[in-house]
Motif scaffolding. Structure first.
Motif, PDB file in Angstrom:
ATOM      1  N   ASN A   4       0.838  -1.202   0.000  1.00 32.13           N
ATOM      2  CA  ASN A   4       0.000   0.000   0.000  1.00 32.13           C
ATOM      3  C   ASN A   4       0.874   1.254   0.000  1.00 32.13           C
ATOM      4  N   LYS A   5       0.206   2.375  -0.273  1.00 32.33           N
ATOM      5  CA  LYS A   5       0.930   3.631  -0.449  1.00 32.33           C
ATOM      6  C   LYS A   5       1.697   4.017   0.820  1.00 32.33           C
ATOM      7  N   ALA A   6       1.082   3.788   1.972  1.00 33.71           N
ATOM      8  CA  ALA A   6       1.737   4.168   3.238  1.00 33.71           C
ATOM      9  C   ALA A   6       3.052   3.408   3.416  1.00 33.71           C
ATOM     10  N   SER A   7       3.046   2.100   3.094  1.00 32.47           N
ATOM     11  CA  SER A   7       4.279   1.303   3.232  1.00 32.47           C
ATOM     12  C   SER A   7       5.366   1.829   2.305  1.00 32.47           C
ATOM     13  N   MET A   8       4.983   2.109   1.058  1.00 35.15           N
ATOM     14  CA  MET A   8       5.987   2.571   0.096  1.00 35.15           C
ATOM     15  C   MET A   8       6.559   3.925   0.515  1.00 35.15           C
ATOM     16  N   PHE A   9       5.680   4.840   0.942  1.00 33.03           N
ATOM     17  CA  PHE A   9       6.164   6.161   1.368  1.00 33.03           C
ATOM     18  C   PHE A   9       7.076   6.012   2.592  1.00 33.03           C
ATOM     19  N   ALA A  10       6.689   5.128   3.498  1.00 27.77           N
ATOM     20  CA  ALA A  10       7.502   4.916   4.699  1.00 27.77           C
ATOM     21  C   ALA A  10       8.877   4.370   4.330  1.00 27.77           C
ATOM     22  N   THR A  27       9.682  16.841   6.213  1.00 26.03           N
ATOM     23  CA  THR A  27       8.758  16.069   5.388  1.00 26.03           C
ATOM     24  C   THR A  27       8.749  16.612   3.960  1.00 26.03           C
ATOM     25  N   GLY A  28       8.737  17.962   3.849  1.00 26.27           N
ATOM     26  CA  GLY A  28       8.702  18.574   2.517  1.00 26.27           C
ATOM     27  C   GLY A  28       9.911  18.196   1.676  1.00 26.27           C
ATOM     28  N   GLU A  29      11.067  18.152   2.322  1.00 28.12           N
ATOM     29  CA  GLU A  29      12.288  17.806   1.556  1.00 28.12           C
ATOM     30  C   GLU A  29      12.237  16.350   1.057  1.00 28.12           C
ATOM     31  N   ILE A  30      11.781  15.469   1.923  1.00 26.66           N
ATOM     32  CA  ILE A  30      11.697  14.054   1.517  1.00 26.66           C
ATOM     33  C   ILE A  30      10.645  13.888   0.419  1.00 26.66           C
ATOM     34  N   ALA A  31       9.492  14.532   0.622  1.00 26.01           N
ATOM     35  CA  ALA A  31       8.405  14.423  -0.358  1.00 26.01           C
ATOM     36  C   ALA A  31       8.847  14.971  -1.716  1.00 26.01           C
ATOM     37  N   ALA A  32       9.576  16.083  -1.683  1.00 28.24           N
ATOM     38  CA  ALA A  32      10.028  16.680  -2.948  1.00 28.24           C
ATOM     39  C   ALA A  32      11.010  15.768  -3.664  1.00 28.24           C
ATOM     40  N   HIS A  40       0.343  13.362   2.802  1.00 27.49           N
ATOM     41  CA  HIS A  40       0.270  11.940   3.138  1.00 27.49           C
ATOM     42  C   HIS A  40       1.526  11.520   3.929  1.00 27.49           C
ATOM     43  N   LEU A  41       2.672  12.024   3.494  1.00 24.33           N
ATOM     44  CA  LEU A  41       3.925  11.645   4.156  1.00 24.33           C
ATOM     45  C   LEU A  41       3.964  12.145   5.604  1.00 24.33           C
ATOM     46  N   ALA A  42       3.366  13.311   5.858  1.00 23.32           N
ATOM     47  CA  ALA A  42       3.398  13.877   7.220  1.00 23.32           C
ATOM     48  C   ALA A  42       2.762  12.916   8.223  1.00 23.32           C
ATOM     49  N   LYS A  43       1.664  12.309   7.824  1.00 23.60           N
ATOM     50  CA  LYS A  43       0.993  11.364   8.722  1.00 23.60           C
ATOM     51  C   LYS A  43       1.879  10.116   8.949  1.00 23.60           C
ATOM     52  N   ILE A  44       2.522   9.688   7.879  1.00 20.52           N
ATOM     53  CA  ILE A  44       3.392   8.504   7.977  1.00 20.52           C
ATOM     54  C   ILE A  44       4.591   8.785   8.887  1.00 20.52           C
TER      55      ILE A  44
END
Lengths: 139, 148
Positions: A4-10, A27-32, A40-44
């Motif tokens: 799932n998306k959460a696992s991949m983002f994590a 979070t912004g740097e990782i997401a970028a 979504h990443l912030a919650k993870i």
């Protein structure tokens, strides 16, 4: 298998941070870097902090740091924080659990699940990072 | 890691230390088994059969054994590692890595391009080690069936 998306983002976030445990990233740097949703990443990231995989650094220039052991933490350890990889239970599709076809399909689903877990449970973050580094050097 | 680390071909006098490192076989079977392995992989004096030990100072702290197998199930010649052990006190000190690199170097010199192994899926320690050495699931899938 589809994680799932959460696992991949994590996995992306943890591998990014584990690559340099001294470095802190927002979070912004990782997401970028990975082209994924900051929201979504912030919650993870909160879930990863809660489970002690990363630590939050507060204040100006704050962010996250890897807080685990890259030699001991496997991909499965991270994935299982966000989803169960238990075999598909066919009970949810059929009430005839003693029907031989259903039983055989259940055995096949379990076999696939066992293999998937055997792969994910033996790749440490360090090993994945090493392979990624080789990929980068060969690019 | 001590400066007095080396990997070398096993000798007959290493067998007691090797037997002590063997965690799998019943004790009563070990002497005969390891003598046979020694005869096959050292006494045969073939460069495709390799039985190495890791030595720190005077102590044997690990071993690795493998051989080149050719055309089994259509597979071109490849190096098969079928035994690996490192003393628990010497783990995470690159002993396994150095033995693995040594056996690969020896096979590379005789033209071998692939190394392969098989490990119990519950043996996370060994599986993680081989993953760390860069091994991945290969083209061949092991299948088995209970026949009794």
């Amino acid at each position: 298998m589809k994680l799932n998306k959460a696992s991949m983002f994590a996995l992306m976030a943890v591998l990014e941070l584990a690559g340099d445990p001294e470095r802190q990233l927002s979070t912004g740097e990782i997401a970028a870097k990975y082209g994924i949703s900051t929201h979504h990443l912030a919650k993870i990231m909160r879930d990863l902090v809660h489970n002690g995989v990363v630590s939050a650094v507060r204040g100006v220039g704050g962010g996250y740091r890897f807080a685990g052991n890259a030699q001991r933490t496997t991909l499965l350890d991270i994935i299982q924080l966000f989803e169960s990889l238990d075999a598909e239970t066919l009970v949810q599709y059929s009430s005839q659990v003693n029907e031989p076809v259903i039983k055989e399909l259940q055995r096949i689903a379990t076999e696939i699940d066992d293999l998937t877990k055997a792969v994910l449970d033996t790749i440490t973050l360090e090993t994945a990072l090493k392979s990624a580094l080789c990929e980068r050097l060969n690019a | 890691m001590s400066d007095h680390f080396l990997t070398r071909i096993a000798t007959l006098s290493d067998l007691d230390a090797i037997i002590a490192l063997d965690e799998f076989r019943p004790d009563e079977e070990k002497p005969a088994y390891w003598q046979e392995i020694f005869n096959r992989y050292v006494m045969s004096d073939r460069e495709d059969r390799i039985f190495l030990v890791a030595q720190v100072d005077a102590a044997v702290v690990g071993f690795i054994i493998g051989e080149v197998r050719a055309w089994e199930f259509g597979s071109p010649p490849c190096g098969w590692i079928f035994a690996l052990a490192v003393s628990p006190q010497m783990r995470e000190m690159s002993v396994g890595k150095r033995m693995f690199n040594e056996i690969c170097d020896r096979w590379r010199k005789i033209g071998i391009k692939t190394v392969r192994t098989m490990t119990d899926r519950d043996n996370r320690l060994t599986l993680s080690f081989f993953r760390g050495m860069g091994l991945r699931s290969g083209r061949y899938i092991e299948l088995e069936k209970q026949i009794v």
